[in-house]
Design an enzyme around this catalytic site. Sequence first.
Site, PDB file in Angstrom:
ATOM      1  N   GLU A  22       0.855  -1.334   0.066  1.00 22.77           N
ATOM      2  CA  GLU A  22      -0.065   0.059  -0.063  1.00 22.77           C
ATOM      3  C   GLU A  22       0.843   1.392   0.025  1.00 22.77           C
ATOM      4  O   GLU A  22       1.900   1.263   0.709  1.00 22.77           O
ATOM      5  CB  GLU A  22      -0.962  -0.110   1.324  1.00 22.77           C
ATOM      6  CG  GLU A  22      -2.129  -0.850   1.046  1.00 22.77           C
ATOM      7  CD  GLU A  22      -2.940  -0.607   2.665  1.00 22.77           C
ATOM      8  OE1 GLU A  22      -4.243  -0.763   2.181  1.00 22.77           O
ATOM      9  OE2 GLU A  22      -2.521  -0.647   3.466  1.00 22.77           O
ATOM     10  N   CYS A  82      -1.130   6.405  10.021  1.00 20.06           N
ATOM     11  CA  CYS A  82      -0.063   5.780  10.579  1.00 20.06           C
ATOM     12  C   CYS A  82      -0.552   4.451  11.222  1.00 20.06           C
ATOM     13  O   CYS A  82      -1.489   4.668  12.317  1.00 20.06           O
ATOM     14  CB  CYS A  82       0.850   6.665  11.634  1.00 20.06           C
ATOM     15  SG  CYS A  82       1.172   8.198  10.982  1.00 20.06           S
TER      16      CYS A  82
END
Length: 331
Positions: A87, A324
């Site tokens: 990703e 994150c």
Amino acid sequence: MYFYDLPLHKLEDYLSLNGQNKAKARILYKSIYREKISLGDISVLSAGTKESLLKNLSFTLPHIITIQDDGETAKALLKMPDGNKTETVLMRHRYGAGVCVSTQVGCAMSCAFCQSGKLKKMRNLTAGEMVSQILVMSSLEQIAHVSVMGIGEPLDNFDNVKSFIEIISSPYGLAFGERHITLSTCGIVPMIRRLPEINGGFNLAVSLHAPDDELRNMLMPVNKRWDLHSLIEAVKDFSISQCKRIAFEYILLDGINDSTEHAKELAELINGINCFVNLIPYNETKTSGFRRSKNSDSFFDQLKKEGVNTIFRREFGSGIKAACGQLSAEL
Ligand code: SAH
């Protein structure tokens, strides 16, 4: 041979070995990276040259399985030729767009709070697979900043990350300047010591997350191998020798590492280093059980009181699981 795997000097060697003038490497870099022309359309190269290069060089970008875009953040799920997936995330800041690049398929670091750390490490990504993440995202926006902070631990894949930084910082190619690349590590000390080998500048971010070994051992197994003392020494040496200001990343976890005492300990730990602290609001993950701190303002105030430069990291992409610690390359 995958074109995007090759730093300029390796492309030059490759051309020389194949009976071509190595000066053509710069032409290729400029045309492909800067002017976005495909090899077949480069007018200054002869048909014969192009034909022989096309025989042995591949330029195929990874297959885009999905792109989720909420207008501010876009996340692409990419499939590599061997079937592995990764990703990459695009963030649209007011001052330009940034790409967050993954460096491995999975991650071996097993940080307790991170979703990517729950994946087994399958393999390293090649330099070209990292470059291609930027190229895929640059079809959405002009990219101003690269963060080496996606899935994986960049310093557990040192050689490929080194080539990657050299490729994207080449003035003949994408030409990212040293203030436009940030590499984040969980603290692989011997590799931090090797960072000056990389030709091309970047900023260093260090995932700290705890001010003492006992707590850090619990949150980040890497600390059992290289403790805070050796990490801080290596980071300090890097900062001094490279004249760099270090970013210390610190996720605030409710009731775990977020007391004002912790803030004081943190200030003490990094005292004397040219640095700032980047406080990260915790993004809750499926499996970790940690919660976002309710004490973040007091923690921030305490650090300020201790004279530490401190900022909060702006949140991006939590709605599309692109923030994150949320990347996991699942469909
Ligand atoms: N392996 C590298 C880079 C990837 S992680 C590193 O450890 O630095 C990028 C940053 O996101 C790191 O600081 C990491 O600790 C942080 N992070 C991981 N999980 C998170 C979560 N759930 N919420 C917020 N930040 C997280």
